[in-house]
Each structure stands twice: as C-alpha cells, then as structure tokens.
Write a protein that holds these residues in place. Structure first.
Motif, PDB file in Angstrom:
ATOM      1  N   GLY A 113       0.781  -1.240   0.000  1.00 36.46           N
ATOM      2  CA  GLY A 113       0.000   0.000   0.000  1.00 36.46           C
ATOM      3  C   GLY A 113       0.804   1.276   0.000  1.00 36.46           C
ATOM      4  O   GLY A 113       0.304   2.321   0.448  1.00 36.46           O
ATOM      5  N   LYS A 114       2.010   1.243  -0.512  1.00 34.51           N
ATOM      6  CA  LYS A 114       2.844   2.452  -0.503  1.00 34.51           C
ATOM      7  C   LYS A 114       2.190   3.574  -1.311  1.00 34.51           C
ATOM      8  O   LYS A 114       2.008   4.694  -0.807  1.00 34.51           O
ATOM      9  N   THR A 115       1.838   3.294  -2.548  1.00 33.26           N
ATOM     10  CA  THR A 115       1.274   4.330  -3.414  1.00 33.26           C
ATOM     11  C   THR A 115      -0.099   4.768  -2.938  1.00 33.26           C
ATOM     12  O   THR A 115      -0.386   5.975  -2.855  1.00 33.26           O
ATOM     13  N   TYR A 116      -0.950   3.821  -2.637  1.00 32.29           N
ATOM     14  CA  TYR A 116      -2.320   4.169  -2.253  1.00 32.29           C
ATOM     15  C   TYR A 116      -2.362   4.965  -0.957  1.00 32.29           C
ATOM     16  O   TYR A 116      -3.165   5.892  -0.804  1.00 32.29           O
ATOM     17  N   SER A 117      -1.496   4.635  -0.003  1.00 27.99           N
ATOM     18  CA  SER A 117      -1.494   5.411   1.244  1.00 27.99           C
ATOM     19  C   SER A 117      -0.917   6.800   1.023  1.00 27.99           C
ATOM     20  O   SER A 117      -1.372   7.779   1.628  1.00 27.99           O
TER      21      SER A 117
END
Length: 259
Positions: free
Chosen positions: A26-30
C-alpha cells in the motif's frame, strides 16, 4: 551575545517522507491520501484518474525535454537528465498544501544506472569500464537530486522498495532497509524528515472474517528503523502497539500540523 542580522526564524519544514515497503503493502495508495497529490510516475502503476507526470512514457519524455530546452537526438531522451532538469525548473513552483509523490525512487535509480551503462567511461590504458568513476558520479547525482527535493515547498513522499540486510556470509539478518544502490543507501533515511515503512497486519472482524490492515510503521522496530518528526500526542496507534498507525493521512491527526 552576538546575533547576525541575517538570521531567520525557523518555520515548519515541508514533510519529506521516505516511504519504504514490500510490493503490495500500500505504498502508493497510502501516499495518495495526502492533500492534493501529484505522482511523478516512473513505475507506470498510477491509479486511474490521479494527476501524474508519466516519466515512464517515451513520447511524454520527448515532449517534456523539448519544452524544457533539453537536446533530443534521434527521439531519445535520458530520463536521468530530464528528471534533474524538471526538478530544477518545476520543483520551486509547487506550494505548501500540495503533495508531490515520487513513485518510485527504485525505478529512478534504475534509470540512472542505465544512463551510466549507455554512456560508459572507459579506462583507456586498460580498456575496461571505470566502475569507480561510475559509482562516484552516481553518488554525486543522487546527492544533488536530494538537494533539489529539499528545496521544494510542497510535502514530499519518496516511495522506495526495500531489501533485507545480509551478513558477511550473505545470510539474511531479518532486518530491512530502503533499497538504494551505492554508498548513499547508508545515509538515505537521514535525508528525510520522516522515514516510515508500510506493512500489512491481519486481524478478524466481529464475524470472524479476516481483515487486512494497511499500516505505517512510524517508530523503530528490531526489523526496521523509522523516524517520525511530528507530535505523537494525538496519534491513535493500531492495537495500541505504539509503533503502527493506519496508513492514511487522516491517522496523523494533529501530528502533520505540529511538525
């Protein structure tokens, strides 16, 4: 006591978050939960509908290079030079309240290494590739890019994959660090105001069904370091473990405004 007339009063710096994690955590989404996000997209994984600068796109890179006055030879642009020029020209134009997301640092570093491979410096007397000079140039470029990033007034999130540390025998040690080749990797985390790691922890809901919780690790653990520059007074930790919060800008509460 002498006080120089040129001193200034420090203000809250823009956040510069190094966001590390394994694929799928979830790096990008967070990162996209931050206010007014814009993705500098090297990975070509930007979600639909999100404003982005597609550095993965050859045609876009050629057009952007021409706009910025860079030479384009046979319709080829080196992304290393284009990214540096873009930061120099466009970086200072951003403002507080915006969020610039670099996705990802890992892919940028790959592009830089490819540039050096395409433009090899040879040791004439030996007929060999001068790898020592290559790594020195790589370090100098990386340091300069970080300097440019620090001058951007907006909040910054630099997304980076992670690697497991190994001992002298090559065996995994069980600890993790941000993936960055060369000697800069040892001081990378210290170049940012914050250093977080994305993780997933599984729990069960009231009905006993499994739930995947996407989290930011914001304080150190034996497996990975972390830096949190904000106030922790109002944070709500995941399961009160004192180390993780939900991976969402709203979870920061007042911390983001009290840095």
């Amino acid at each position: 006591m002498y006080i120089p007339s040129s001193i200034v009063t420090s203000k809250r710096p823009a956040l510069r978050v190094l966001l590390q994690g394994s694929p799928g955590t979830g790096k990008t989404y967070s990162a996209l939960t931050f206010p007014f996000p814009l993705i500098v997209d090297f990975d070509h994984k930007c979600p639909v509908g999100v404003p982005s600068l597609p550095f993965w796109d050859k045609d876009w890179c050629v057009a952007e290079a021409k706009r910025l006055g860079l030479p384009v030879i046979q319709n080829v642009v080196h992304k290393k030079e284009l990214f540096q020029k873009w930061l120099e020209v466009e970086g200072p134009k951003f403002r507080s309240g915006q969020t610039l997301i670099f996705d990802s640092w890992t892919s940028l570093q790959d592009e830089v290494l490819r540039y050096f491979n395409d433009t090899k410096t040879w040791i004439k007397e030996k007929g060999e590739w001068d790898t020592r000079k290559m790594w020195a140039d790589f370090l100098n470029y990386t340091v300069y890019i970080v300097v440019l990033i620090k001058q951007i007034p907006a909040d910054i999130i630099v997304i980076c994959h992670e690697q497991i540390e190994r001992n002298e025998k090559g065996d995994p040690t069980g600890t993790y660090r941000a993936l960055s080749p060369g000697s800069f990797g040892d001081r990378m985390a210290g170049s940012f105001t914050d250093y977080w790691r994305t993780v997933i922890k599984e729990t069960k809901d009231a009905a006993g069904k499994p739930v995947s919780n996407y989290l930011w690790q914001i304080t150190p653990t034996p497996q990975c370091g972390a830096i949190f520059s904000g106030s922790k007074q109002n944070l709500k930790y995941f399961q009160d473990d004192g180390r993780h919060i939900l991976a969402n800008y709203a979870s920061l509460n007042n911390a983001a405004t009290t840095v």
